[in-house]
Enzyme design. Structure first.
Site, PDB file in Angstrom:
ATOM      1  N   SER A  64       0.810  -1.238   0.000  1.00  0.00           N
ATOM      2  CA  SER A  64       0.000   0.000   0.000  1.00  0.00           C
ATOM      3  C   SER A  64       0.832   1.272   0.000  1.00  0.00           C
ATOM      4  O   SER A  64       0.291   2.358  -0.230  1.00  0.00           O
ATOM      5  CB  SER A  64      -0.921   0.033   1.219  1.00  0.00           C
ATOM      6  N   LYS A  67       0.499   3.538  -2.936  1.00  0.00           N
ATOM      7  CA  LYS A  67      -0.715   4.303  -3.264  1.00  0.00           C
ATOM      8  C   LYS A  67      -0.499   5.818  -3.393  1.00  0.00           C
ATOM      9  O   LYS A  67      -0.974   6.430  -4.358  1.00  0.00           O
ATOM     10  CB  LYS A  67      -1.807   4.004  -2.225  1.00  0.00           C
ATOM     11  N   TYR A 191      -3.117  -3.532 -10.149  1.00  0.00           N
ATOM     12  CA  TYR A 191      -2.918  -2.967  -8.792  1.00  0.00           C
ATOM     13  C   TYR A 191      -2.022  -3.889  -7.970  1.00  0.00           C
ATOM     14  O   TYR A 191      -1.128  -3.435  -7.239  1.00  0.00           O
ATOM     15  CB  TYR A 191      -4.297  -2.780  -8.141  1.00  0.00           C
ATOM     16  N   TYR A 243      -5.420   4.817   7.486  1.00  0.00           N
ATOM     17  CA  TYR A 243      -6.753   4.198   7.549  1.00  0.00           C
ATOM     18  C   TYR A 243      -7.469   4.507   8.868  1.00  0.00           C
ATOM     19  O   TYR A 243      -7.573   5.659   9.270  1.00  0.00           O
ATOM     20  CB  TYR A 243      -6.653   2.674   7.349  1.00  0.00           C
ATOM     21  N   VAL A 261       1.420  -3.760   4.109  1.00  0.00           N
ATOM     22  CA  VAL A 261       1.323  -5.024   4.846  1.00  0.00           C
ATOM     23  C   VAL A 261       2.610  -5.855   4.802  1.00  0.00           C
ATOM     24  O   VAL A 261       2.724  -6.844   5.510  1.00  0.00           O
ATOM     25  CB  VAL A 261       0.140  -5.905   4.366  1.00  0.00           C
TER      26      VAL A 261
END
Ligand code: DON
Length: 443
Positions: A64, A67, A191, A243, A261
């Site tokens: 992530s 992103k 992705y 998040y 992660v």
């Protein structure tokens, strides 16, 4: 001299090395199998110096943490309005892979959660670009931030695709709401490839330093993102990057950051440094346990919380002295220092505007100023023009041309420019002038 910074980083890692709490991510086989003892850190300065400790050359998938960078590339390619039309900028307060869309607009809430990141990935390249084309745009784009050619780890990507039910569900939800018109499986695979690009903490720290430096890569010198897009990326990352832990992270640690992660975390201190850590065991939010603790340490020990108030503008005016010339003229020399931003220029203007001080000649001494930003230059230019209109002779000491016209609306008034005070001869210092003037008035 041997720099103390690497020793400080060694010591910081060692404080947390024995913490074995948390678990590796287990839904991607390569992440489940990663050595949980790995621990590394890198801090990159804005001129590309890297301070490292621990496993700083070890490669792991970016996950992530890709992103924000891909969001920046999509913004550069499609423009802010088109991207905002597709993906919002509101924190979701939800887990990264929640099946959620904004109830009113039907858009993903932000580009840091998977729904938003999948939509953003679908924007890469021309309409209808293939999976291979988008994968290459993502890989090469991330490489521009890192300043070296990165590669996709096919094993990590294949393992994630095997169990990508959640992301496939999100992509199908997006397709059903016409957020994009591409094949949902292709978008998910692209992705996943984007998330499987391999980086080290050194790469991530350079990528973070690129964001910290307004989009300028400190190694290659490439302006990867424009300052406006870079600001957008950082603002969204700061509010949405962690998040459902975004509030805790920002209040306690206060370094805009993004986790992945795989166990990586990178943080950006605008105008200062990029920081990256790696340690695979995660907390319940999917953030590295030791990474979060190290960031908390750095924030406290290096005063890196972004909301810590900076030095106040009072330090801008180094000296403000008055003199009498041979002909009885009152000369005021206002010497400034440091970085002058809007609040600093307000401070100077307030001093210029002092009704208790009569002045015939006003000398603005900028010899110790490091930088004047655009808005402060405009404010000071306007103030100097007004002093002139009031009949005061204005002199600038500006050997570095800090006040030189940088645009049509900031043209300097016609003022005398001096290089040193030696040319201002025969001046007699007026001490405690303000007090004397007040006393004179009361007589
Ligand atoms: O979407 C996924 O499941 C992953 N490839 C990336 C998730 C991730 O890194 C979440 N962040 N902490």
């Amino acid at each position: 001299m041997r720099s103390p910074i690497p020793d400080f980083l060694d010591e910081t890692l060692n404080r947390h090395r024995s913490d074995r709490s948390g678990e590796n991510a287990d839904y991607i086989p390569d992440l489940a199998a990663a050595d949980p003892e790995k621990l590394g850190i890198c801090i990159s300065t804005l001129d590309g110096v890297e301070y490292t400790s621990g496993d700083s050359e070890f490669e792991f998938s970016i996950q992530s943490m890709s992103k924000p960078f891909i969001y920046g590339l999509a913004l550069e390619q499609a423009g802010l309005p088109a991207v905002l039309d597709m993906v919002g900028v509101e924190p979701s307060g939800e887990k990264f892979n929640e099946l959620s869309l904004d109830k009113k607009s039907g858009k993903p809430l932000n580009p840091m959660i998977n729904a938003g990141a999948l939509a953003i990935h679908s924007l890469l390249g021309e309409d209808g670009s293939s999976l291979a084309e988008r994968t290459e745009i993502a890989r090469s784009g991330l490489s521009r931030f890192a300043g070296r050619e990165l590669r996709v780890d096919e094993s990590t990507a294949a393992g994630e695709w095997e169990a990508a039910y959640r992301n496939i569900a999100i992509a199908n939800m997006l397709r059903s709401y016409d957020v994009f018109l591409d094949d949902p499986d292709d978008v998910v695979q692209g992705y996943i490839a984007q998330c499987s690009v391999l980086v080290t903490v050194k790469d991530l720290a350079i990528m973070a330093a690129t964001l910290a430096g307004g989009g300028l890569n400190p190694i290659t010198g490439e302006q990867v993102l424009s300052p406006r897009v870079n600001r957008q990326v950082l603002a969204v990352m700061m509010t949405c990057g962690m998040y459902d832990a975004a509030g805790d992270w920002m209040t306690e640690i206060g370094i805009p950051a993004k986790s992945g992660v795989s166990g990586g975390v990178f943080g950006v201190m605008p105008g200062q440094v990029g920081i990256a850590t790696f340690s695979p065991r995660l907390d319940r939010h999917g953030t590295s346990v030791r990474g979060a603790k190290i960031f908390r340490d750095l924030s406290n020990r290096l005063s890196l919380h972004i909301m810590d108030a900076p030095e106040p503008a009072r330090s801008i005016i180094r000296r403000d002295r008055r003199f009498v010339g041979n002909n009885g003229e009152m000369v005021r020399i206002c010497s400034l220092q440091g970085l002058i931003q809007w609040s600093g220029s307000e401070n100077v203007i307030r001093a210029m505007d002092d009704p208790a001080t009569s002045t015939n000649v006003f000398i603005l001494d900028l010899r110790r100023v490091n930088e004047i930003n655009g808005v402060a230059r405009k404010m000071l230019t306007e103030a100097l023009s007004r002093l002139k209109e009031d009949g005061i002779r204005v002199v600038l000491m500006d050997p570095e041309d800090m006040m030189k016209c940088k645009g049509p609306d900031s043209a300097l008034p016609d003022v005398k420019i001096l290089d040193s005070l030696k040319s201002v001869k025969g001046l007699k210092r007026v001490r405690n002038d303000r007090r004397r003037e007040m006393a004179d008035r009361s007589v």
